[in-house]
Design an enzyme around this catalytic site. Structure first.
Site, PDB file in Angstrom:
ATOM      1  N   ASP A  49       0.870  -1.183   0.000  1.00  0.00           N
ATOM      2  CA  ASP A  49       0.000   0.000   0.000  1.00  0.00           C
ATOM      3  C   ASP A  49       0.902   1.226   0.000  1.00  0.00           C
ATOM      4  O   ASP A  49       1.924   1.251   0.694  1.00  0.00           O
ATOM      5  CB  ASP A  49      -0.909   0.002   1.242  1.00  0.00           C
ATOM      6  CG  ASP A  49      -2.093   0.952   1.090  1.00  0.00           C
ATOM      7  OD1 ASP A  49      -1.882   2.090   0.611  1.00  0.00           O
ATOM      8  OD2 ASP A  49      -3.216   0.562   1.464  1.00  0.00           O
ATOM      9  N   ASP A  50       0.511   2.260  -0.778  1.00  0.00           N
ATOM     10  CA  ASP A  50       1.339   3.454  -0.845  1.00  0.00           C
ATOM     11  C   ASP A  50       1.100   4.399   0.331  1.00  0.00           C
ATOM     12  O   ASP A  50       1.848   5.358   0.524  1.00  0.00           O
ATOM     13  CB  ASP A  50       1.097   4.204  -2.161  1.00  0.00           C
ATOM     14  CG  ASP A  50      -0.336   4.698  -2.288  1.00  0.00           C
ATOM     15  OD1 ASP A  50      -1.244   3.882  -2.045  1.00  0.00           O
ATOM     16  OD2 ASP A  50      -0.544   5.876  -2.618  1.00  0.00           O
ATOM     17  N   MET A  52      -5.435   1.108  -5.517  1.00  0.00           N
ATOM     18  CA  MET A  52      -5.185   2.503  -5.903  1.00  0.00           C
ATOM     19  C   MET A  52      -3.800   2.936  -5.458  1.00  0.00           C
ATOM     20  O   MET A  52      -3.604   3.413  -4.339  1.00  0.00           O
ATOM     21  CB  MET A  52      -6.259   3.410  -5.296  1.00  0.00           C
ATOM     22  CG  MET A  52      -7.681   2.999  -5.668  1.00  0.00           C
ATOM     23  SD  MET A  52      -7.986   3.035  -7.445  1.00  0.00           S
ATOM     24  CE  MET A  52      -7.925   4.800  -7.733  1.00  0.00           C
ATOM     25  N   ASP A  70      17.897 -66.506 -14.537  1.00  0.00           N
ATOM     26  CA  ASP A  70      18.823 -65.967 -15.524  1.00  0.00           C
ATOM     27  C   ASP A  70      18.449 -66.528 -16.895  1.00  0.00           C
ATOM     28  O   ASP A  70      18.237 -67.740 -17.047  1.00  0.00           O
ATOM     29  CB  ASP A  70      20.256 -66.354 -15.161  1.00  0.00           C
ATOM     30  CG  ASP A  70      21.272 -65.554 -15.938  1.00  0.00           C
ATOM     31  OD1 ASP A  70      21.692 -64.504 -15.441  1.00  0.00           O
ATOM     32  OD2 ASP A  70      21.634 -65.982 -17.055  1.00  0.00           O
ATOM     33  N   ILE A  71      18.321 -65.644 -17.882  1.00  0.00           N
ATOM     34  CA  ILE A  71      18.013 -66.100 -19.246  1.00  0.00           C
ATOM     35  C   ILE A  71      19.289 -66.678 -19.854  1.00  0.00           C
ATOM     36  O   ILE A  71      20.331 -66.014 -19.919  1.00  0.00           O
ATOM     37  CB  ILE A  71      17.487 -64.939 -20.108  1.00  0.00           C
ATOM     38  CG1 ILE A  71      16.184 -64.395 -19.516  1.00  0.00           C
ATOM     39  CG2 ILE A  71      17.264 -65.382 -21.552  1.00  0.00           C
ATOM     40  CD1 ILE A  71      15.615 -63.202 -20.247  1.00  0.00           C
ATOM     41  N   ASN A 100      21.681 -60.945 -28.084  1.00  0.00           N
ATOM     42  CA  ASN A 100      22.060 -59.562 -28.398  1.00  0.00           C
ATOM     43  C   ASN A 100      23.087 -59.504 -29.529  1.00  0.00           C
ATOM     44  O   ASN A 100      22.990 -58.669 -30.435  1.00  0.00           O
ATOM     45  CB  ASN A 100      22.635 -58.873 -27.167  1.00  0.00           C
ATOM     46  CG  ASN A 100      21.557 -58.333 -26.239  1.00  0.00           C
ATOM     47  OD1 ASN A 100      20.442 -58.042 -26.664  1.00  0.00           O
ATOM     48  ND2 ASN A 100      21.884 -58.210 -24.965  1.00  0.00           N
ATOM     49  N   GLU A 146      19.762 -59.415 -17.688  1.00  0.00           N
ATOM     50  CA  GLU A 146      18.859 -60.542 -17.984  1.00  0.00           C
ATOM     51  C   GLU A 146      18.526 -61.346 -16.733  1.00  0.00           C
ATOM     52  O   GLU A 146      18.010 -62.473 -16.830  1.00  0.00           O
ATOM     53  CB  GLU A 146      19.492 -61.463 -19.040  1.00  0.00           C
ATOM     54  CG  GLU A 146      20.724 -62.238 -18.586  1.00  0.00           C
ATOM     55  CD  GLU A 146      22.027 -61.473 -18.796  1.00  0.00           C
ATOM     56  OE1 GLU A 146      23.069 -62.130 -18.923  1.00  0.00           O
ATOM     57  OE2 GLU A 146      21.997 -60.226 -18.825  1.00  0.00           O
TER      58      GLU A 146
END
Length: 453
Positions: free
Chosen positions: A9-10, A55, A327-328, A335, A370
Site C-alpha cells: 500500500d502506498d 489505488m 537368468d536367461i 544380443n 537378464e
C-alpha cells in the site's frame, strides 16, 4: 496456522494498521509501498499471500497482480486485492487479473482472517506438490509442469434447488463449460465422485444444508480435492466465514453477477487442473521410482525394500519367504546375433510370461540385465520349486516371436531358496538363490535348482 504475508500500500498508515493486525495474530509481515518493490519482494521472499492495494500511483494493484500471475516464480502466490472501491467492474477486473479475492476498506477483521486462513491452506498444499514435483524434475523422473493450463471447458456440478437461479447459473456456465444441475444432495454427491472440475453449491438453500454438503465433499478422500464455489448471502457473515473454515475454495455473493461467477469459475478450474497435473506427475514419478521401464516389473530397489520386511518377519517366527533367482540362458548371444532391440523384445516377453505364472501376492522383479527375481511371501522351498518349474516349462515350451516374424527358442536357469528362520537375512536368502543359479548353469542350463539353508 501462521504464514508470511506481503502487505502492499502506498499509504503508510494503511500499511501500519494491517501490519499491526496481522502481527497480533502471529503472522509474519513484509511490506512494500509501490508496485515494483512488491514484485521484487514477492520474487525474492516468496510470501504465502499478498495483500495488495488497488489505488497506487504509477503501477496500480491490477497491474501488479497481473505481473505476479504472469511470472512463473510468483504465479502460485494467492493475491487479495484491497480497495476502497466496491464497483462491479473493478471486482471483475481484479479477478480477471488473477486475484483470488477482493476485500473492501474498511477491512472487516473477521473476513480478513477467514480469507487469510483459507488461502494459506491452499498455498501450503500447492507448495508441497510443487516441491515434490521440482524434486522429481531434478532427478529426471518427471517432466516439468506446463506453464499454462486452461480454465475453460470444465465439467461443473451445480447444486441448487432454486429453479430460476439454477437455470441462470446453467445458462451462464454453458458458455464456457459443461455444467450439470442437481437439486438433491445425495444425487449430487454421486455425481461429484465422477470426473468433475468444479462444484457450485447454493449455501443459502432452504431445502438442504449446502455447507453440510460441502463438508461431506471435503471429508471424502475421493472428492476432497474438488474446488467448491459457494453461493452465500452477503448479510449472513457467519455462514460465509463458516464456508471458508470448512474448506470452500471461493465465495460468490448474491445477487450473482454472471461475469464475476465466470471469472471465479475459470480461476478455480485452472488451479484444479494445475494441482491435478502435479499430483499425476507425482504418481508417475513414484511409479518410475519402483518400476523397471523396459519390462514393467518392479525394480531391484523396490524388491529389496519389500524383502527386508518379509525376511525380518520370517526370522521372528512369521511365515517363510522364498526367492527365485532367474537368468536367461545365453542372452548375450541373442544380443550379439540379433541386436539389442530384439534382446529387449525377449526381455519384455519373458517378463509377461513370468508375471503370468506367479501368484498375485508374489513379487516378480527385474534384478538387472537378464536377471530376474521373484519374492514369494508365505511359500516354502518345495512350493517355490514347483512354481519355478512351471515358469521354466512355460518359457522353454514355446518360442518367442520377435520382430520380422523370427522365432527364438529361449531357456532359463532358476535358483530357489527359502528363509531358514532366526538369523537369516535378505542378503543370505538371495545369495543362496544366486548360488543355485550357478549350479543350474554348470549342470547344463534350462533347469531349476533349489538350495536349502
Amino acid at each position: 496456522m501462521s504464514a508470511r504475508i506481503l502487505v502492499v500500500d502506498d499509504i503508510e498508515a494503511n500499511v501500519k494498521l494491517l501490519e499491526a493486525r496481522l502481527t497480533a495474530e502471529y503472522y509474519e509481515v513484509l511490506t512494500a509501498s509501490d508496485g515494483p518493490t512488491a514484485l521484487a519482494l514477492a520474487a525474492s521472499e516468496k510470501p504465502d499471500i499478498v495483500l495488495l492495494d488497488v489505488m497506487m500511483p504509477g503501477m496500480d494493484g491490477f497491474e501488479v497482480c497481473r505481473r505476479l500471475k504472469e511470472d512463473p516464480i510468483t504465479r502460485h502466490i494467492p493475491v487479495v486485492l484491497v480497495t476502497a472501491l466496491d464497483g462491479r467492474a473493478d471486482r471483475i477486473t481484479g479477478l480477471e487479473a488473477g486475484a483470488d479475492e477482493f476485500l473492501t476498506k474498511p477491512i472487516d477483521d473477521v473476513m480478513l482472517f477467514a480469507r487469510v486462513r483459507s488461502l494459506t491452506r491452499l498455498k501450503q498444499v500447492l507448495d508441497e506438490l510443487r516441491a515434490r514435483e521440482a524434486s522429481g524434475r531434478r532427478i529426471g523422473v518427471i517432466a516439468g509442469a506446463a506453464a499454462r493450463l486452461g480454465g475453460t471447458g470444465g465439467r461443473v456440478l451445480v447444486l441448487d434447488d432454486n429453479e430460476r437461479q439454477a437455470q441462470r447459473l446453467m445458462a451462464e456456465l454453458s458458455i464456457e463449460h459443461r455444467p450439470v444441475a442437481e437439486t438433491d444432495p445425495e444425487k449430487a454427491y454421486m455425481t461429484a465422485r465422477g470426473p468433475l472440475d468444479l462444484i457450485v453449491v447454493n449455501a443459502t438453500s432452504r431445502g438442504f444444508d449446502g455447507l453440510r454438503f460441502a463438508a461431506n465433499i471435503r471429508s471424502d478422500e475421493a472428492t476432497r480435492h474438488l474446488p467448491i464455489l459457494a453461493i452465500v448471502d452477503p448479510d449472513e457473515r457467519h455462514r460465509l466465514v463458516k464456508a471458508l473454515e470448512i474448506g470452500v475454495n471461493d465465495i460468490l455473493t448474491k445477487p450473482i453477477d454472471p461475469q464475476e461467477m465466470a471469472a471465479r469459475a475459470r480461476t478455480q478450474i485452472r488451479r484444479k487442473r494445475y494441482t491435478d497435473f502435479l499430483r499425476d506427475n507425482l504418481d508417475h514419478s513414484l511409479e518410475l521410482a519402483v518400476t523397471d521401464q523396459l519390462t514393467g516389473l518392479h525394480n531391484r530397489r523396490y524388491m529389496e525394500g519389500q524383502l527386508g520386511a518379509l525376511v525380518k518377519r520370517a526370522a521372528l517366527g512369521g511365515d517363510p519367504v522364498s526367492a527365485l533367482m532367474i537368468d536367461i540362458d545365453h542372452f548375450k548371444k541373442i544380443n550379439d546375433n540379433f541386436g539389442h532391440d530384439i534382446g529387449d523384445e525377449v526381455l519384455r516377453e519373458f517378463a509377461v510370461r513370468l508375471a503370468s505364472n506367479v501368484r498375485a501376492i508374489d513379487l516378480p522383479c527385474r534384478y538387472g540385465g537378464e536377471e530376474f527375481t521373484v519374492i514369494m511371501p508365505g511359500a516354502r522351498l518345495q512350493d517355490a520349486e514347483r512354481v519355478a518349474e512351471r515358469i521354466r516349462l512355460h518359457v522353454a515350451g514355446s518360442p518367442f516371436r520377435v520382430s520380422g516374424g523370427e522365432l527364438l527358442t529361449v531357456t532359463i536357469s532358476i535358483g530357489v531358496s527359502s528363509t531358514s528362520g532366526e538369523g537369516d537375512t535378505p542378503e543370505l536368502l538371495l545369495k543362496r538363490a544366486d548360488e543355485a543359479v550357478y549350479e543350474a548353469k554348470a549342470a547344463g542350463r534350462n533347469r531349476v535348482i533349489a538350495r536349502a539353508a
